[in-house]
Each structure stands twice: as structure tokens, then as C-alpha cells.
Motif scaffolding. Structure first.
Motif, PDB file in Angstrom:
ATOM      1  N   GLY A  37       0.783  -1.229   0.000  1.00 36.04           N
ATOM      2  CA  GLY A  37       0.000   0.000   0.000  1.00 36.04           C
ATOM      3  C   GLY A  37       0.810   1.272   0.000  1.00 36.04           C
ATOM      4  O   GLY A  37       0.298   2.336   0.364  1.00 36.04           O
ATOM      5  N   LEU A  38       2.079   1.196  -0.430  1.00 38.12           N
ATOM      6  CA  LEU A  38       2.934   2.376  -0.432  1.00 38.12           C
ATOM      7  C   LEU A  38       3.118   2.959  -1.817  1.00 38.12           C
ATOM      8  O   LEU A  38       3.872   3.912  -2.002  1.00 38.12           O
ATOM      9  CB  LEU A  38       4.310   2.027   0.156  1.00 38.12           C
ATOM     10  N   GLY A  39       2.450   2.376  -2.802  1.00 39.76           N
ATOM     11  CA  GLY A  39       2.642   2.828  -4.172  1.00 39.76           C
ATOM     12  C   GLY A  39       2.211   4.259  -4.403  1.00 39.76           C
ATOM     13  O   GLY A  39       2.788   4.965  -5.230  1.00 39.76           O
ATOM     14  N   GLY A  40       1.210   4.732  -3.661  1.00 40.05           N
ATOM     15  CA  GLY A  40       0.725   6.094  -3.863  1.00 40.05           C
ATOM     16  C   GLY A  40       1.377   7.127  -2.972  1.00 40.05           C
ATOM     17  O   GLY A  40       0.980   8.291  -2.968  1.00 40.05           O
ATOM     18  N   GLY A  41       2.363   6.702  -2.184  1.00 40.17           N
ATOM     19  CA  GLY A  41       3.063   7.657  -1.325  1.00 40.17           C
ATOM     20  C   GLY A  41       2.358   7.965  -0.024  1.00 40.17           C
ATOM     21  O   GLY A  41       2.713   8.924   0.658  1.00 40.17           O
ATOM     22  N   ASP A  42       1.369   7.127   0.370  1.00 43.10           N
ATOM     23  CA  ASP A  42       0.683   7.311   1.651  1.00 43.10           C
ATOM     24  C   ASP A  42       1.404   6.476   2.703  1.00 43.10           C
ATOM     25  O   ASP A  42       1.386   5.244   2.660  1.00 43.10           O
ATOM     26  CB  ASP A  42      -0.781   6.881   1.534  1.00 43.10           C
ATOM     27  N   PHE A  43       2.045   7.148   3.662  1.00 49.51           N
ATOM     28  CA  PHE A  43       2.816   6.446   4.680  1.00 49.51           C
ATOM     29  C   PHE A  43       2.147   6.524   6.053  1.00 49.51           C
ATOM     30  O   PHE A  43       2.800   6.377   7.085  1.00 49.51           O
ATOM     31  CB  PHE A  43       4.227   7.038   4.763  1.00 49.51           C
ATOM     32  N   SER A  44       0.848   6.748   6.077  1.00 45.26           N
ATOM     33  CA  SER A  44       0.157   6.920   7.351  1.00 45.26           C
ATOM     34  C   SER A  44      -0.143   5.598   8.048  1.00 45.26           C
ATOM     35  O   SER A  44      -0.334   5.570   9.260  1.00 45.26           O
ATOM     36  CB  SER A  44      -1.159   7.686   7.143  1.00 45.26           C
ATOM     37  N   ARG A  45      -0.192   4.511   7.294  1.00 45.63           N
ATOM     38  CA  ARG A  45      -0.436   3.195   7.880  1.00 45.63           C
ATOM     39  C   ARG A  45       0.778   2.313   7.602  1.00 45.63           C
ATOM     40  O   ARG A  45       0.959   1.821   6.499  1.00 45.63           O
ATOM     41  CB  ARG A  45      -1.701   2.567   7.279  1.00 45.63           C
ATOM     42  N   MET A  46       1.614   2.140   8.611  1.00 47.08           N
ATOM     43  CA  MET A  46       2.890   1.457   8.410  1.00 47.08           C
ATOM     44  C   MET A  46       3.006   0.157   9.198  1.00 47.08           C
ATOM     45  O   MET A  46       4.080  -0.453   9.223  1.00 47.08           O
ATOM     46  CB  MET A  46       4.028   2.399   8.820  1.00 47.08           C
ATOM     47  N   ALA A  47       1.928  -0.298   9.830  1.00 46.79           N
ATOM     48  CA  ALA A  47       2.020  -1.488  10.671  1.00 46.79           C
ATOM     49  C   ALA A  47       2.462  -2.713   9.881  1.00 46.79           C
ATOM     50  O   ALA A  47       3.312  -3.491  10.336  1.00 46.79           O
ATOM     51  CB  ALA A  47       0.681  -1.757  11.363  1.00 46.79           C
ATOM     52  N   MET A  48       1.901  -2.894   8.690  1.00 46.27           N
ATOM     53  CA  MET A  48       2.282  -4.046   7.883  1.00 46.27           C
ATOM     54  C   MET A  48       3.759  -3.959   7.491  1.00 46.27           C
ATOM     55  O   MET A  48       4.492  -4.945   7.551  1.00 46.27           O
ATOM     56  CB  MET A  48       1.411  -4.127   6.628  1.00 46.27           C
ATOM     57  N   VAL A  49       4.191  -2.784   7.068  1.00 47.71           N
ATOM     58  CA  VAL A  49       5.592  -2.594   6.675  1.00 47.71           C
ATOM     59  C   VAL A  49       6.515  -2.899   7.851  1.00 47.71           C
ATOM     60  O   VAL A  49       7.502  -3.629   7.722  1.00 47.71           O
ATOM     61  CB  VAL A  49       5.822  -1.160   6.167  1.00 47.71           C
ATOM     62  N   ASN A  50       6.210  -2.329   9.014  1.00 48.37           N
ATOM     63  CA  ASN A  50       7.062  -2.543  10.171  1.00 48.37           C
ATOM     64  C   ASN A  50       7.061  -3.999  10.619  1.00 48.37           C
ATOM     65  O   ASN A  50       8.079  -4.513  11.102  1.00 48.37           O
ATOM     66  CB  ASN A  50       6.626  -1.629  11.323  1.00 48.37           C
ATOM     67  N   THR A  51       5.926  -4.668  10.463  1.00 50.76           N
ATOM     68  CA  THR A  51       5.860  -6.088  10.804  1.00 50.76           C
ATOM     69  C   THR A  51       6.766  -6.909   9.900  1.00 50.76           C
ATOM     70  O   THR A  51       7.482  -7.807  10.363  1.00 50.76           O
ATOM     71  CB  THR A  51       4.408  -6.589  10.705  1.00 50.76           C
TER      72      THR A  51
END
Length: 472
Positions: free
Chosen positions: A431-445
């Protein structure tokens, strides 16, 4: 897409409007709700003063102090102020750097170059030392000996045992960035001195606030140049001295210790290059802004800012202790509140706090350390601290209701397998393709579940993915 080089120049008012629009996507640098990256004293008029001071000197070049003695005078004044604050004596000297990383690189360089007879110099640090030491070792081709800590602080016996005849520098933190814990500096410095090795204190993060906290009654151990065996110390003015970004100080106990830090080269047709720091050309703007900031706040002002920070830390720590689902991971004795999970998924919690306006810094699990959330507390947080508790309780409840993020199915990865194509696919899938970094739980996991070498490759690849201009 904004064209930085249009066919015809754009009016200044329009350029500034464009910049303001771009800034609208950034996290708030003021307001006491961002717990990383920026340091806000909430002091009226200070920003305007710093901007005005920067404007007076931004064209001044630090390359040649004989051409611009104003900058030399300001740098010497900043070094003198840092030396007085950090236990320096009459022989103490120092340099103004661009930040903590440059200071640490230069401390390692000075130690390395003081021993040209050592073919493979080594640097000994505790595992909680800042990553900038690893960067310094990598850049300077110094072997890095990382020593496990005891609890959350450096282990003096283990550190002493790691010193060899090829060790050129031992270093420790005051305090560590991740947890806000001060290493046992007197014991470590004595161990290094006993073997004839330099000892550096990384006080980049908290060095400007620790002396004031001690004056306010905080029970903090000795850590500065007054400790026997400490040969150098670094402190960032753009942290708790609240100067604009790009100004720090590296102090050496004597001129002899500092001399190998310099680089000079005359074997070419141009001017003789001589630099005290890594950069050659340096704008005087940040240095003038730092000078103005220190002059304006003054010693009494910094004591007041430290008191406000201490009050904020106490309030935030109490809120963490009172909230089921989280716990304090380290004593909140400096300017850091570090919390761990006691039932809530921390990466989901970080998102939930961000949704409520509180921006924390997730820290991945390492060795025996669990994942944590880091909160750097500044004076501005005192005005918002009492609202943190109810929001933390609500965020924890929301995180528990959402549950932990499941680790997505990924093939076993090695750093060599992480290609630009893989990164692009992961960014889109997360979900980072559009440059929205407000929800990062999946990335950090995902990052938390990855070995450090894979995590490094993933993040380097993602940063490279972001830093890709559209060229027409």
C-alpha cells in the motif's frame, strides 16, 4: 510533478506558495506531538530569530576562516559554550560539525589516523551504540567490535575484554538513543585509559540536556570530559540546544588529540586544501542560527526548558505505566520514553497513535531486545503531555481490537535477491505505491520479521525507489 528548472523563471510568491503546499504533506514540526526527528522548545520568536540570523550569514563560506572571521568567531564561541557545559578544561578544543554522524566519523578518523602503524584498526562499542558508529567504521575501513550489553547499558568487563592492541577507540553513549540509558562512562573510560586507548562519549542525542537535568536534581552518573579517561565527546546543537538542523560540536580534551582529525592536501596545482571537518565549503547560515539560538535562550532558559522536558517525561511515563497493554521498557530518567508491548501490537499501536496526532518511532526487535516505541520528549511536549494518556488508552484499545498484523507470505530472501523490481512490487502490495505512509504497521511487521541484513537491503531499496525522479 514540479519542474525545478522551468523554461522561464517563476515569480517568488508562486515558488513560496508551492513550497507551502509541499510542506502540507509533512509531519508537524511544532506542537509537541512528534516524538522524533525534530526538537521544539515552544519558545515564541525563536524561529524568526534563527531565520534572520541564517539570512545574515548564509552566503558566508566556512572553507576559509581568514576570509570570513565572523564565522570563525561564532564557531569558537559555540565550542567554548559546549566545553563549559560538558566538563572541558583550559586545553579543550573542538570543531563545529553538521551533526552527530559527522562528529562520530571524525572522532573515529582522529583515533585511526593517530595510529598509522596499526594495519587494521578496530573500534569497540556496546550493542546499544548509535548506528553512526557502524557507518564510520564502514566509511573509514575500521573493524567494528560490537559488545553485548548487560541489561540496557554497556558492560565494562566485556568492553575491556574486547580491547586489543589494534583497538584505536572505545566509545559509549550518554544516553543511548534507543532507550535513553547512560552507559557507565567512568568505568569504561578507565578501562580504555588503562590500555592506552582513546575513549569517546557519544552525547550527540542528550548531551545538551543532561547537565541541566542534573542541576534540577536528576540522579545521573558522570559522563563528560571531567571524567578521567574521556578523550572526546560529541553533542548536537540541533537537538536539545534547539538550534536549526545542521549544527553539532565535537570536543577533544587536547589539541594533540584533535590534530589527526584534520585533512590537508597540497600536492596539486590549486589552493592547499585544509579542512577540520568532512565538508570543505560550508554555509555560515546554520552556524549563525545556532549562535543566535544559544545567545537568545541562555543558560537560565535552557534550565527552564529542561525542567519542562522533565515534567513532560514524568507525565508520559506515568501514562504508559497506567495503561494496560503497554509498559515502560527502560527507566524514563533522561529525555526518552521507551515503551514495550504488554499485550498490544506495537506497530498497530503506532498507527493508532498517529491517527490521533501522536507520531512515535517504532524500533525493531534486536538480539534479546523486543520491538519498542521510542518517544523523544522535548520542552514543547509539556503543553500536550496530559492529553497523551487518554489517547494512549484509546489507541491501545483500538490496537487490541484490530489485533496483530499477520506476517505476509514471503519467499526466503537474501540481500542479493532484493532487486528494484521486487521492491516496486512490495511497495505496491504493502500500500505504499501512492506515497501514503500513514499506515505502516504491515511494513514494520515485515521489517521486524526480517534478519538485519535483509532489513537493510529492503530499506535501502525502498529509499532508492522513492528517490527516483521523473526525467522528461
Amino acid at each position: 510533478m514540479i519542474d525545478a528548472l522551468p523554461e522561464k523563471g517563476v515569480p517568488g510568491d508562486q515558488v513560496l506558495a508551492e513550497l507551502r503546499e509541499l510542506r502540507g504533506a509533512d509531519l508537524p514540526t511544532h506542537g509537541g506531538q512528534l516524538f522524533a526527528y525534530v526538537y521544539d522548545p515552544a519558545r515564541p520568536g525563536l524561529d524568526a530569530l534563527a531565520v534572520a540570523a541564517h539570512a545574515l550569514s548564509y552566503q558566508v563560506n566556512g572553507l576559509d576562516p581568514t576570509a570570513f572571521p565572523s564565522l570563525l568567531a561564532m564557531e569558537n564561541a559555540l565550542v567554548a559554550a559546549a566545553a563549559r557545559l560538558l566538563g572541558g578544561g583550559a586545553e579543550t578544543v573542538g570543531s563545529v560539525t553538521s551533526g552527530g554522524t559527522e562528529s562520530l566519523i571524525l572522532a573515529v578518523k582522529a583515533a585511526r589516523d593517530a595510529h598509522p602503524e596499526i594495519e587494521q584498526p578496530r573500534l569497540v562499542v556496546p550493542s546499544t551504540a548509535h548506528a553512526a558508529f557502524a557507518k564510520a567504521a564502514h566509511y573509514l575501513r575500521v573493524e567494528l567490535d560490537v559488545v553485548p550489553v548487560k541489561g540496557l547499558a554497556a558492560d565494562p568487563e566485556a568492553m575491556a575484554a574486547a580491547i586489543s592492541r589494534d583497538t584505536v577507540l572505545v566509545a559509549a553513549s550518554a544516553p543511548s538513543y534507543a532507550h535513553g540509558v547512560i552507559d557507565p562512562i567512568p568505568e569504561l573510560a578507565a578501562a580504555a585509559a588503562g590500555q592506552g586507548v582513546r575513549f569517546h562519549v557519544d552525547a550527540c542525542f542528550g548531551g545538551w540536556i543532561l547537565p541541566y537535568l542534573r542541576r534540577l536534581g536528576a540522579d545521573l552518573p558522570p559522563f563528560d570530559l571531567s571524567v578521567p579517561g574521556v578523550t572526546s565527546i560529541s553533542v548536537d546543537l540541533h537537538k536539545y540546544a534547539y538550534a536549526p538542523k545542521g549544527v553539532a560540536v565535537l570536543l577533544h580534551a587536547t589539541e594533540e588529540l584533535r590534530r589527526p582529525q584534520y585533512f590537508a592536501y597540497a600536492d596539486w596545482p590549486g589552493y592547499t586544501m585544509v579542512n577540520p571537518v568532512i565538508s570543505s565549503t560550508r554555509s555560515g547560515g546554520p552556524i549563525a542560527a545556532a549562535f543566535a539560538t544559544l545567545r537568545n535562550i541562555g543558560d537560565a532558559g535552557y534550565l527552564d526548558l529542561a525542567a519542562r522536558t522533565r515534567e513532560a517525561v514524568t507525565i508520559l511515563a506515568a501514562a504508559v505505566t497506567a495503561t494496560d497493554g503497554v509498559r515502560l521498557y527502560a527507566p524514563a530518567s533522561t529525555s526518552v520514553v521507551c515503551l514495550a508491548s504488554d499485550g498490544a501490537d506495537l506497530f498497530v499501536l503506532a498507527d493508532e497513535l498517529a491517527a490521533r496526532g501522536w507520531h512515535t518511532q517504532p524500533q525493531m526487535a534486536y538480539a534479546d531486545f523486543p520491538a519498542t516505541l521510542h518517544l523523544t520528549v522535548t520542552a514543547a511536549v509539556r503543553e500536550t503531555a496530559e492529553a497523551f494518556g487518554p489517547d494512549l488508552e484509546a489507541a491501545v484499545a483500538a490496537a487490541k481490537a484490530r489485533g496483530p498484523v499477520p506476517v505476509p507470505e514471503l519467499p526466503p530472501l537474501t540481500p542479493e535477491m532484493i532487486t528494484p523490481e521486487l521492491i516496486a512490487g512490495l511497495a505496491e502490495g504493502l500500500g505504499l505505491g501512492g506515497g501514503d505512509f500513514s499506515r505502516m504497521a504491515m511494513v514494520n511487521t515485515v521489517l521486524n520479521a526480517s534478519p538485519p541484513a535483509v532489513r537493510e537491503a529492503l530499506l535501502a531499496g525502498f529509499l532508492s525507489h522513492l528517490q527516483r525522479p521523473v526525467i522528461q
